[in-house]
Design an enzyme around this catalytic site. Structure first.
Site, PDB file in Angstrom:
ATOM      1  N   GLU A 181       7.952   5.273   3.845  1.00  0.00           N
ATOM      2  CA  GLU A 181       7.311   4.544   2.747  1.00  0.00           C
ATOM      3  C   GLU A 181       7.143   5.417   1.513  1.00  0.00           C
ATOM      4  OE1 GLU A 181       7.279   1.445   3.310  1.00  0.00           O
ATOM      5  OE2 GLU A 181       7.692   1.763   5.433  1.00  0.00           O
TER       6      GLU A 181
ATOM      7  N   GLU B 120      16.444   0.571   1.906  1.00  0.00           N
ATOM      8  CA  GLU B 120      16.072   0.851   3.294  1.00  0.00           C
ATOM      9  C   GLU B 120      16.903   1.947   3.952  1.00  0.00           C
ATOM     10  OE1 GLU B 120      13.401  -0.103   4.192  1.00  0.00           O
ATOM     11  OE2 GLU B 120      12.956  -1.854   2.984  1.00  0.00           O
TER      12      GLU B 120
ATOM     13  N   GLU C 113       6.993  -8.791   0.364  1.00  0.00           N
ATOM     14  CA  GLU C 113       8.439  -8.711   0.564  1.00  0.00           C
ATOM     15  C   GLU C 113       8.866  -9.738   1.611  1.00  0.00           C
ATOM     16  OE1 GLU C 113      11.575  -5.075   0.629  1.00  0.00           O
ATOM     17  OE2 GLU C 113      10.150  -5.089   2.272  1.00  0.00           O
TER      18      GLU C 113
ATOM     19  N   HIS D 271      10.265   5.527  -0.428  1.00  0.00           N
ATOM     20  CA  HIS D 271      10.459   4.291  -1.189  1.00  0.00           C
ATOM     21  C   HIS D 271       9.851   4.361  -2.587  1.00  0.00           C
ATOM     22  CE1 HIS D 271      12.505   1.363   1.198  1.00  0.00           C
ATOM     23  NE2 HIS D 271      11.645   1.365   2.199  1.00  0.00           N
TER      24      HIS D 271
ATOM     25  N   GLY E 280       6.293  -2.527  10.215  1.00  0.00           N
ATOM     26  CA  GLY E 280       5.661  -1.242  10.465  1.00  0.00           C
ATOM     27  C   GLY E 280       4.800  -0.834   9.288  1.00  0.00           C
ATOM     28  N   ALA E 281       5.331  -1.076   8.075  1.00  0.00           N
ATOM     29  CA  ALA E 281       4.598  -0.737   6.851  1.00  0.00           C
ATOM     30  C   ALA E 281       5.317  -1.395   5.683  1.00  0.00           C
ATOM     31  CB  ALA E 281       4.537   0.776   6.659  1.00  0.00           C
ATOM     32  N   MET E 282       4.698  -1.321   4.515  1.00  0.00           N
ATOM     33  CA  MET E 282       5.282  -1.896   3.293  1.00  0.00           C
ATOM     34  C   MET E 282       5.010  -0.975   2.123  1.00  0.00           C
ATOM     35  SD  MET E 282       6.979  -4.154   1.734  1.00  0.00           S
ATOM     36  CE  MET E 282       7.293  -4.208  -0.036  1.00  0.00           C
ATOM     37  N   GLU E 283       6.065  -0.738   1.333  1.00  0.00           N
ATOM     38  CA  GLU E 283       6.047   0.293   0.306  1.00  0.00           C
ATOM     39  C   GLU E 283       5.448  -0.139  -1.014  1.00  0.00           C
ATOM     40  OE1 GLU E 283      10.287  -1.593   0.043  1.00  0.00           O
ATOM     41  OE2 GLU E 283       8.795  -1.162   1.587  1.00  0.00           O
TER      42      GLU E 283
END
Length: 860
Positions: free
Chosen positions: A301, A323, A128, A304, A266-269
């Site tokens: 996440e 988001e 992303e 998401h 922080g993180a990715m979905e």
């Protein structure tokens, strides 16, 4: 020349022309331990609505070896500007692209990391917004969904994880091959690949006939710290809550959560394969606020998987559909899910998320929640406090407006109607209108399509008997900052007013709550006329709406003395947030905010609020205090931090928070001696665990004040020669108060591009020390000389770190504003670069205003 950019118009034209069906992607990572490059082969099948038309596919790669379209070879030399032209398309097409792609050390594309503990190589993807094209040829826009089937060659003994369940590897010798089943129809940016000798812990979510395999992964060097059971517990609570509220079963065949190194966000979905920064695997004692933050990220996440992955925005102007909803969902789940450890999550939301939103909404770059995104460069700087925090705050207001049951009924219809597809704002509003029976067009225009923030103030008039003669809520719409687009507007607000009385023991207890609609500049509240005036009148109690609140004079006087007396955490957080807003806005002098903090923080039980106030006080003293008084204020705060550290319950979260707060501000010989004694073991504070992370915190301050030299840093690194240890050591070295240390740090970031994303971030953090303004002053001119070249030659993530991190924010002066303005005029920066510098400039402007207010307060 497009470079790596893509405009919305180009994406719309391509989406009108193409329907993408399937990708088959082969990646040869067999030489990953050597680094450099890897072979990528992509076969993509797609239809063209207009046979004979031309289009293009995206790729960021050192070279292309083969392009075959519908069986006919194309010239690999046509690959330019991150695009491969596709001429004379047929109705049905098959494209094969063989390319040499590059590993990165920037956290974008396929990131490669070598763990200093075991010497092993670890890979993961981060796609992303537009970085799948760094790994395989792709139509890099969210509305061209397809199925994806990955075949991966990797070293024997490795673990390979992707969106589909992991198959058994086949082959002999030094490598193995993993052939994954195709995914459902998803967007390119949520595909994923994680590979290396990761270790996993496994479980399953079971609900009747449903069984979803769960996995949690990390590097072996972190395995002893991985509390997988706690992670699974939060995850399962999220599955229960979201499936009930969304009335749609989890849409993917498994759910893995992977804690990976040097992760930028922080993180990715990624669908079914979420990646997290591995600082969430806690090596040392942290406060409960850190566990709450991790749980919020886990739930964000997971949400998401529905908001964003199952149903995806058509283009990035509707990024908030992803988001904002995920941010709202994480908070409401923590507040309501049975068994949640953090039912007070709305306190944290008010204290942290809304503070972020209010700050962002007062910058010249503020924008509507539904932002105008013209190209990829726009969206890359749009992952901000408006898109996440303001959007989620407005959703909370929408729930108050239509009711929670109707809200979730609309969401359920939205998922069923648009599963595996792409949507716009109108699709969601339509579903919510049907469920609630309300026309939301005017609401949307006021809340989603305009920028800026409202301020709510109480107007209280008493009669001669001390009773309320009139009470009204006044709404203001401060002008948008200079340079911001649009105009300020008054919005409709659904709020609650809390009436609080002071008890004999100093507690503030809510005795009544009135819920009402506020619209226009003045809203009368007749219910309060003729009544005794309570000790505190709190607007927007329960934090239903998105607006800054102010207290009337009498309420402010009570809160100043008794802020810690509120028996519930949320009204305390709202008052803390209001005081902080007033300080940033120049309505409350920094020295008065410090006095408020000193009087109230000792009674604050919510550790997240305590840590936020600690950070805000330090920021206020560094940036907003009269420079002539600043040292006095810092000395008061440091003395209070030491006092609270020594008085805190041994082993408590508050004790750890005060130890860290003291380490950020210690300045006297005694305070610095205490830090040094804690580090070398000659001093003990009962119950305080001086563990790995706290040791680095202490050493950073000692390095910055010249109390620790290079040998001390080297000795600590020998104790903790891990990736995290190397980053901390880089911070300590850059923090040293010498011209040589600053020159070395500057050169490593600005004049070289060899640092990884995390080490660069660590160096920047050490370089910018608020006690070293004079030492850093010469770098203001160097910054403006270098910043445009950095933007033009570095990746987005790396340049963004440098542009924001090295801006001369500590040089609060008219000269810095003038230098910034001159650069903005002369450099003619790209819009995304201009935005970042303008945001940094706004911090100087705000600090000058606040310093003047504090100076005037000192002259009273």
């Amino acid at each position: 020349m497009p470079g790596t950019n893509l405009t919305r118009e180009e994406a719309r034209t391509r989406a009108d022309l193409l329907r993408v069906d399937a990708y088959d992607i082969e990646l040869d990572l067999g030489s990953a331990r050597d680094g450099g490059t890897f072979r990528s082969t992509t076969v993509v099948r797609f239809a063209a609505n207009t046979p004979g038309a031309d289009s293009f596919i995206d790729l960021v790669a050192p070279s292309v070896e083969e392009i075959t379209l519908n069986g006919a070879p194309l010239d690999p030399g046509s690959f330019a500007d991150s695009r491969i032209p596709l001429p004379n398309l047929a109705a049905e097409n098959e494209l094969r692209v063989v390319a040499t792609c590059a590993y990165t050390n920037t956290g974008e594309g396929l990131h490669r990391f070598v763990d200093p503990v075991d010497g092993e190589t670890y890979l993961y993807t981060q796609f992303e917004v537009p970085d799948a094209r760094r790994v395989f040829a792709s139509f890099e826009q969210p509305d061209l969904k397809a199925t994806f089937a990955f075949t991966v060659t990797a070293p024997e003994g490795w673990v390979v994880v992707s969106n589909a369940p992991t198959p058994e590897p086949v082959g002999e010798g030094a490598t193995r091959v993993w052939k994954f089943e195709p995914t459902g129809r998803i967007s390119t940016y949520i595909t994923a690949l994680i590979a290396g000798p990761y270790v996993g812990v496994f479980d399953a979510y079971e609900n009747g006939e449903q069984r979803v395999p769960l996995g949690v992964y990390c590097r072996p060097s972190l395995r002893e710290f991985l509390d997988a059971e706690a992670i699974f517990e939060v995850t399962k609570q999220g599955f229960d809550y979201f499936q009930e509220k969304f009335d749609y079963a989890y849409p993917f065949p498994k759910y893995d959560q992977l804690f990976v190194p040097e992760f930028n966000a922080g993180a990715m979905e990624n669908a079914g394969a979420v990646t997290f920064r591995d600082q969430y695997v806690f090596r040392s004692k942290v406060t409960d606020a850190a566990y709450e933050s991790r749980a919020a990220t886990i739930l964000h996440e997971l949400a998401h998987m529905w908001f964003g992955n199952l149903v995806t925005m058509e283009w990035w102007n509707d990024l908030w559909l992803n988001e904002s909803f995920a941010t709202f969902a994480e908070a409401v789940c923590q507040a309501e899910a049975p068994g949640s450890r953090w039912p007070h999550s709305w306190t944290t939301f008010a204290n942290q998320m809304k503070t972020w939103a209010y700050r962002q909404d007062q910058l010249p770059s503020t924008h509507p929640i539904m932002a105008e995104i013209n190209d990829l460069e726009d969206v890359q700087v749009n992952f901000d406090g408006i898109t996440y925090a303001k959007g989620a705050s407005v959703l909370k207001q929408l729930v108050a407006y239509v009711g929670q049951d109707a809200f979730f009924q609309g969401v359920q219809a939205y998922f069923k109607r648009h599963a595996w597809g792409n949507t716009r704002l109108s699709d969601l509003l339509g579903a919510l209108e049907e469920a609630s029976g309300r026309d939301l067009k005017a609401w949307s225009k006021s809340w989603l399509e305009t920028a800026g923030i409202n301020v709510l103030r109480p107007s209280v008039v008493l009669n001669t008997d001390g009773e309320i003669e009139s009470f009204a809520v006044l709404q203001e719409a401060p002008a948008l900052p200079t340079g911001a687009k649009g105009a300020a507007v008054l919005r409709p607000h659904r709020i609650a007013i809390g009436l609080y009385e002071l008890t004999d023991d100093g507690s503030l207890v809510r005795t009544e709550r009135i819920e009402l609609d506020v619209d226009g500049p003045r809203t009368e509240v007749p219910e309060l006329v003729g009544r005794h005036r309570p000790a505190v009148v709190l607007l927007n109690d329960d934090d239903l709406s998105y607006a800054k609140i102010r207290l009337d004079e009498d309420s402010m006087a009570v809160v100043t003395e008794h802020l810690g007396g509120f028996t519930e955490s949320l009204p305390r957080a709202l008052c803390w947030a209001s005081a902080w807003d007033m300080t940033r806005d120049g309505e409350l002098a920094t020295r008065d905010y410090l006095s408020l903090a000193l009087s109230g923080i000792g009674r604050e039980s919510d550790i997240g609020v305590v840590q936020s106030v600690q950070r805000q006080v330090k920021l206020a003293l560094d940036a907003y205090a009269d420079p002539q008084w600043r040292e006095q204020g810092l000395a008061r705060w440091a003395a209070a931090a030491e006092e609270h550290l020594r008085a805190a319950e041994p082993g408590s979260d508050h004790q750890l928070a005060w130890a860290r707060s003291l380490a950020a501000v210690a300045r006297t010989d005694g305070q610095l001696g205490l830090l040094a004694g804690l580090l070398d073991g000659s001093v003990e504070v009962k119950g305080l665990a001086v563990d790995t992370e706290l040791r680095w915190t202490l050493l950073t301050r000692l390095s910055a004040t010249g109390r620790a030299d290079d040998s001390a840093i080297a000795a600590e690194l020998e104790r903790d020669n891990t990736a995290a240890g190397q980053e901390h050591a880089a911070t300590c070295r850059a923090a040293r108060p010498t011209a040589e240390a600053k020159a070395e740090a500057w050169a490593s970031v600005v004049e070289s591009d060899k640092l990884t994303n995390y080490v660069q971030e660590a160096v920047i953090a050490g370089f910018q020390q608020s006690d070293q303004r004079e030492l850093l002053a010469p770098y203001a001119a160097k910054y403006f000389a270098a910043v445009k070249g950095i933007w033009e030659t570095r990746s987005h993530e790396i340049s963004q770190q440098i542009i924001g991190g090295l801006y001369p924010s500590l040089q609060v002066s008219a000269e810095t504003l003038a230098a910034t303005d001159a650069w903005l005029t002369e450099a003619e920066p790209a819009p995304a670069l201009r935005r970042q510098v303008v945001e940094a400039r706004a911090g100087i402007e705000r600090a000058l205003k606040a310093q003047a207010v504090d100076r005037a307060a000192g002259a009273r």
